[in-house]
Design an enzyme around this catalytic site. Structure first.
Site, PDB file in Angstrom:
ATOM      1  N   ASP A 162       0.814  -1.216   0.000  1.00  0.00           N
ATOM      2  CA  ASP A 162       0.000   0.000   0.000  1.00  0.00           C
ATOM      3  C   ASP A 162       0.851   1.272   0.000  1.00  0.00           C
ATOM      4  O   ASP A 162       1.926   1.318   0.605  1.00  0.00           O
ATOM      5  CB  ASP A 162      -0.912  -0.018   1.230  1.00  0.00           C
ATOM      6  CG  ASP A 162      -2.061   0.948   1.136  1.00  0.00           C
ATOM      7  OD1 ASP A 162      -2.338   1.433   0.021  1.00  0.00           O
ATOM      8  OD2 ASP A 162      -2.694   1.219   2.169  1.00  0.00           O
ATOM      9  N   GLU A 274      -3.218  -0.278  -8.290  1.00  0.00           N
ATOM     10  CA  GLU A 274      -4.191   0.701  -7.813  1.00  0.00           C
ATOM     11  C   GLU A 274      -3.516   2.068  -7.813  1.00  0.00           C
ATOM     12  O   GLU A 274      -2.352   2.187  -7.434  1.00  0.00           O
ATOM     13  CB  GLU A 274      -4.690   0.374  -6.408  1.00  0.00           C
ATOM     14  CG  GLU A 274      -5.608   1.463  -5.842  1.00  0.00           C
ATOM     15  CD  GLU A 274      -6.456   0.990  -4.685  1.00  0.00           C
ATOM     16  OE1 GLU A 274      -7.317   0.119  -4.928  1.00  0.00           O
ATOM     17  OE2 GLU A 274      -6.258   1.480  -3.565  1.00  0.00           O
TER      18      GLU A 274
END
Length: 484
Positions: A162, A274
């Protein structure tokens, strides 16, 4: 790879019967030995030789008893390939941050309770959180592997590295086996572009990396002035000023994303991307969303989900702050854009505890959505502390208050110290209090440095209570996304 068959009934003494998996020539399960979780493997020599452990007598069986090591987690992922992270595609998905590395069984239980089509990412942690928790990418992935195995997860799963900003951080996470890479170009987003004067805009425009992006201001104006995007309820267009402001705001970020994407491509691993532009104080307008996505597509970048900066506030550990009716209208546009220009999923960052807007997100995205949670699982661990060790919880809260102003610097939150109850009568209820939740949420690094050992001991001693709380908490998160 061996073929899986119907497992036999678990032995009555096994504390984690859900973990038992039998393949055609051997069985693996998680149990307890000398007060520690262990992996047990029973079968012929060939599968056993890959694990590291000791041969022991387990009831009438001779088995291999193995520590929950990184090596054994890797072997387990090979023999149970559903535990090996893989790209999840466009299915409705949810990410479960786990700062302690012990929450995954509770996440699994919640997923099993709601059923539906949600695909999980159990291993999810940012580089910033890894640094503050003292964990490596490999530890994050391995802890999630053991947790999913313990709880009997048999579906597919992903692993999210992330908020990545550098090639070096990508390399560390790729080496560990992550498959979902969230790129965070926030340092290259100009949040002032929406309010800059015309003169300042022109100066910034001249400094953009036109050559690296293989375009020019003239090309941009020609390309986007001709754009007409039908959203059903309206047609979206961009005028000259909107194009200029979008270019100043996002083109440096586009260049950064392209460079990191190409770096990932060069690693020759299965992955999905992402894109996160949710951090910052300037919301992503629908026109800016169109510009950003179109420029990335022009440069050959592909992604599975995108996190815009929505209007209002998605703060840590609390519900959505803002006008839900306005968010409803804006999310409709963002979801339609994602379907027209993709399809790709909208990603809800800092998505935990946003119960008021989950139905809206699911409705407009029609399931093309990724929910990302993080610190809310850690807060559920602190709830166990409040219930079982009130003196320790009180001490932790005092330390959190002392370090709050320093630790909050890297978070966008509105919690205030002077609103934290001074003499609370019900300690567990503090975990439902807005300001206390945020104080505890952002000081996790400081608290883990000082209280990691007693905290982890409590999680071990009260595992059932901890996992039950996680299960109930995450059923509320997942149920709105679990429909067909």
């Amino acid at each position: 790879m061996t073929r899986e068959t119907q497992p036999p009934p678990p032995a009555p003494t096994d504390p984690y019967p859900e973990s038992r998996r039998t393949l055609h020539d051997f069985t693996v399960w998680m149990g307890q030995a000398a007060g520690e979780k262990q992996l047990f493997v029973q079968g012929p020599e060939h599968p056993l030789q890959h694990f590291q452990g000791d041969a022991v007598q387990h009831g009438p069986l001779k088995v291999l008893q193995c520590p929950l090591s990184s090596h054994n987690a890797k072997v387990l992922r090979e023999i149970l390939p559903n535990l090996k992270p893989q790209p999840l595609g466009l299915a409705t998905s949810a990410g479960f941050g786990d700062r302690l590395g012990v929450a995954t069984p509770g996440h699994v239980q919640a997923l099993q309770a709601v059923g539906g089509r949600i695909r999980p990412i159990f291993a999810q942690q940012s580089i910033r959180e890894m640094a503050r928790t003292g964990r490596t990418p490999q530890q994050v992935l391995d802890d999630a592997t053991w947790g999913a195995f313990q709880a009997g997860w048999t579906g597919t799963l992903g692993a999210d590295a992330d908020h990545l900003k550098t090639p070096e951080d990508i390399d560390r996470c790729a080496a560990a086996g992550f498959t979902f890479f969230t790129l965070d170009p926030s340092g290259h987003v100009d949040n002032a572009a929406g309010r800059d004067s015309a003169a300042v805009l022109q100066e910034k425009l001249g400094q953009l990396p036109w050559a690296a992006l293989d375009t020019s201001e003239t090309d941009l104006q020609r390309r986007y002035r001709a754009l007409r995007l039908d959203l059903g309820h309206r047609t979206l267009t961009l005028d000259e000023e909107a194009i200029t402001r979008a270019a100043v705001k996002y083109l440096p970020a586009v260049q950064q994303i392209q460079a990191l994407f190409q770096h990932l491509q060069g690693k020759n691993i299965p992955f999905e991307l992402e894109i996160s532009v949710d951090e910052g104080d300037a919301p992503t307008t629908p026109a800016e969303h169109v510009f950003l996505a179109s420029e990335l597509k022009r440069l050959g970048v592909s992604w599975v989900s995108l996190a815009p900066r929505f209007i209002g506030s998605f703060e840590k550990g609390v519900d959505y702050i803002g006008d839900v009716d306005l968010l409803n209208l804006e999310m409709q546009d963002h979801a339609l854009i994602a379907r027209r220009l993709g399809p790709y999923k909208l990603s809800l960052h800092s998505g935990s505890d946003k119960f008021s807007i989950y139905p809206i997100a699911m409705h407009h995205t029609q399931g093309l959505v990724h929910l990302k949670t993080a610190g809310t699982s850690y807060l559920e661990a602190l709830r166990v502390v409040a219930v079982t060790a009130p003196d320790l919880f009180t001490e932790m809260l005092e330390v959190a208050k002392q370090h709050f102003e320093e630790d909050r610097a890297s978070y966008h939150i509105s919690g205030k110290l002077d609103r934290v109850p001074v003499q609370p009568g019900n300690l567990p209820a503090l975990l439902d209090h807005f300001d206390t939740r945020q104080v505890l949420h952002v000081t996790f690094g400081t608290l883990l440095q000082q209280f990691r050992e007693p905290l982890m001991q409590l999680m071990e001693q009260h595992e059932t209570l901890h996992l039950q709380g996680l299960r109930e908490h995450f059923i509320r998160h997942l149920a709105p996304f679990a429909g067909a």
